[in-house]
Design a protein around this motif. Structure first.
Motif, PDB file in Angstrom:
ATOM      1  N   LEU A 154       2.745  20.154-103.012  1.00 29.13           N
ATOM      2  CA  LEU A 154       2.797  21.360-103.832  1.00 29.13           C
ATOM      3  C   LEU A 154       1.751  22.381-103.377  1.00 29.13           C
ATOM      4  O   LEU A 154       2.044  23.575-103.276  1.00 29.13           O
ATOM      5  CB  LEU A 154       2.583  21.004-105.303  1.00 29.13           C
ATOM      6  CG  LEU A 154       3.734  20.258-105.992  1.00 29.13           C
ATOM      7  CD1 LEU A 154       3.316  19.816-107.386  1.00 29.13           C
ATOM      8  CD2 LEU A 154       4.972  21.143-106.062  1.00 29.13           C
ATOM      9  N   ALA A 155       0.529  21.895-103.111  1.00 27.34           N
ATOM     10  CA  ALA A 155      -0.528  22.801-102.649  1.00 27.34           C
ATOM     11  C   ALA A 155      -0.174  23.403-101.294  1.00 27.34           C
ATOM     12  O   ALA A 155      -0.365  24.608-101.068  1.00 27.34           O
ATOM     13  CB  ALA A 155      -1.860  22.052-102.569  1.00 27.34           C
ATOM     14  N   GLY A 156       0.355  22.568-100.389  1.00 27.03           N
ATOM     15  CA  GLY A 156       0.728  23.055 -99.066  1.00 27.03           C
ATOM     16  C   GLY A 156       1.857  24.060 -99.115  1.00 27.03           C
ATOM     17  O   GLY A 156       1.817  25.098 -98.433  1.00 27.03           O
ATOM     18  N   PHE A 161       3.614  29.668 -98.789  1.00 25.46           N
ATOM     19  CA  PHE A 161       4.290  30.872 -99.279  1.00 25.46           C
ATOM     20  C   PHE A 161       3.321  32.056 -99.319  1.00 25.46           C
ATOM     21  O   PHE A 161       3.670  33.181 -98.926  1.00 25.46           O
ATOM     22  CB  PHE A 161       4.873  30.632-100.669  1.00 25.46           C
ATOM     23  CG  PHE A 161       6.216  29.962-100.661  1.00 25.46           C
ATOM     24  CD1 PHE A 161       7.283  30.519 -99.973  1.00 25.46           C
ATOM     25  CD2 PHE A 161       6.421  28.773-101.335  1.00 25.46           C
ATOM     26  CE1 PHE A 161       8.523  29.907 -99.953  1.00 25.46           C
ATOM     27  CE2 PHE A 161       7.651  28.145-101.325  1.00 25.46           C
ATOM     28  CZ  PHE A 161       8.713  28.721-100.632  1.00 25.46           C
ATOM     29  N   LEU A 162       2.109  31.791 -99.823  1.00 23.48           N
ATOM     30  CA  LEU A 162       1.113  32.856 -99.890  1.00 23.48           C
ATOM     31  C   LEU A 162       0.773  33.379 -98.497  1.00 23.48           C
ATOM     32  O   LEU A 162       0.738  34.605 -98.262  1.00 23.48           O
ATOM     33  CB  LEU A 162      -0.144  32.333-100.581  1.00 23.48           C
ATOM     34  CG  LEU A 162      -1.339  33.298-100.634  1.00 23.48           C
ATOM     35  CD1 LEU A 162      -0.991  34.536-101.441  1.00 23.48           C
ATOM     36  CD2 LEU A 162      -2.562  32.597-101.227  1.00 23.48           C
ATOM     37  N   ALA A 163       0.520  32.457 -97.562  1.00 16.14           N
ATOM     38  CA  ALA A 163       0.171  32.855 -96.199  1.00 16.14           C
ATOM     39  C   ALA A 163       1.321  33.596 -95.530  1.00 16.14           C
ATOM     40  O   ALA A 163       1.117  34.588 -94.814  1.00 16.14           O
ATOM     41  CB  ALA A 163      -0.218  31.622 -95.382  1.00 16.14           C
ATOM     42  N   SER A 164       2.551  33.124 -95.757  1.00 16.23           N
ATOM     43  CA  SER A 164       3.718  33.791 -95.176  1.00 16.23           C
ATOM     44  C   SER A 164       3.873  35.202 -95.719  1.00 16.23           C
ATOM     45  O   SER A 164       4.215  36.134 -94.979  1.00 16.23           O
ATOM     46  CB  SER A 164       4.986  32.981 -95.461  1.00 16.23           C
ATOM     47  OG  SER A 164       4.928  31.720 -94.831  1.00 16.23           O
ATOM     48  N   ALA A 165       3.615  35.383 -97.027  1.00 12.72           N
ATOM     49  CA  ALA A 165       3.719  36.711 -97.629  1.00 12.72           C
ATOM     50  C   ALA A 165       2.715  37.677 -96.992  1.00 12.72           C
ATOM     51  O   ALA A 165       3.049  38.833 -96.679  1.00 12.72           O
ATOM     52  CB  ALA A 165       3.500  36.619 -99.133  1.00 12.72           C
TER      53      ALA A 165
END
Length: 337
Positions: A154-156, A161-165
């Protein structure tokens, strides 16, 4: 191991030859062999001051275009598979790999920043971003010294998603150059040169070589806190293995973009065949990872001709169903955790 290592070396050689042989221009196996032989002679002639002879007709296509691309794909696959082995040992579960736990996406931020603002520092920025990603995911997932599988995933995924955004925002902000960066980010070996191959060879040799050398420590890390009683400096080796994972992943991402699931599929297949001992698991997974990515790149070049697909799409199509299969096995308690 004595039987599997030569078999994997032979499979690697066959995959590399096939990757060079197949392409938009039809070239015979003898032309491939002649061009590679001439390239080697030409390289050696700079040191021996000899005449390599007449250049074969397809030399430029094979030696300057196809061979660097195929070798780079092999080395990136080898690096990602090695990072996957170390990730699974470090986090003590077979579902971890640099892509799923967010390290690849995190490295993508640094690589994107480098591509836009400091191309000469792309690798170092990707490495710093990858290290930060490992630290964040590991810190969030850790509960009383243990990293539960569900929390890690879940953390990964959330961090990915955050890093991709963030990465996509950086890409879109480039305007007209966004398409080129998008193709790179999705994974591509188009335009690979011998300089890229040389850089990736050094990184993959150092990182994978270290993991092969420390196979005993990888076995002990799987025991968690119990390994301390066996004399292992667990905190030191956790930091070392995190550094190696980040190094291999960062340079793979900065060289070829974000390519997922190689670090998941290759170690698991080799674990089924060879068992969990990292003495054989680490080198076998590395070699098989190289083979997998060469075939994935071959499909990316040929499946939708004349259009070339990002290789990340091919690995996702191969790896995502495999990940779901592993997740179901874990749910039924058939995987170690």
């Amino acid at each position: 191991m004595r039987r599997w290592l030569p078999a994997l070396a032979l499979l690697s050689t066959a995959a590399l030859f096939l990757g060079v042989y197949v392409g938009s221009v039809g070239i015979s196996p003898s032309d491939v062999t002649a061009s590679i032989a001439y390239g080697i002679k030409s390289t050696l002639s700079h040191f021996t001051q000899t005449n390599p002879g007449e250049k074969p007709r397809y030399f430029v296509i094979i030696w300057e275009l196809r061979l660097p691309r195929v070798l780079l794909a092999y080395l990136v696959g080898l690096s990602l598979a090695s990072a996957g082995v170390a990730s699974q040992a470090l986090f003590r579960n077979p579902l971890a790999d640099p892509y799923i736990i967010g390290v690849s996406a995190g490295a993508g931020i640094g690589a994107a920043l480098g591509a836009i603002y400091a191309p000469s520092h792309m690798g170092s920025l990707a490495l710093a971003s990858a290290l930060l990603s490992v630290f964040i995911v590991y810190s969030v997932s850790r509960v009383d010294g243990h990293v539960p599988v569900d929390t890690l995933l879940l953390a990964g995924i959330a961090y990915g998603f955050l890093a991709s955004a963030v990465t996509w925002y950086l890409i879109i902000s480039q305007g007209e150059r966004a398409h080129v960066t998008w193709m790179w980010l999705m994974g591509t070996f188009n335009g690979a040169g011998w300089g890229d191959v040389g850089e990736m060879f050094i990184v993959s040799a150092l990182g994978t070589g270290f993991l092969i050398w420390k196979w005993r420590e990888l076995n002990l890390v799987l025991l968690g806190e119990e390994s301390i009683a066996l004399g292992l400096d667990l905190h030191l080796y956790r930091k070392l293995f995190i550094g190696v994972i980040a190094l291999l992943t960062a340079f793979a991402v900065s060289t070829a973009g974000i390519i997922g699931f190689i670090g998941l599929v290759s170690p698991h297949v080799m674990r089924l065949l060879l068992g969990p001992n990292h003495k054989s698991l680490t080198p076998a997974s590395a070699l098989f990872g190289g083979v997998l990515l060469v075939f994935a790149d071959l499909l990316a070049r040929t499946v939708a001709k004349p259009t070339e697909l990002p290789v990340g799409i091919i690995t996702a199509l191969m790896g995502a169903p495999f990940f779901l299969y592993l997740l179901m096995k874990h749910k039924r308690g058939e995987l170690y955790s």
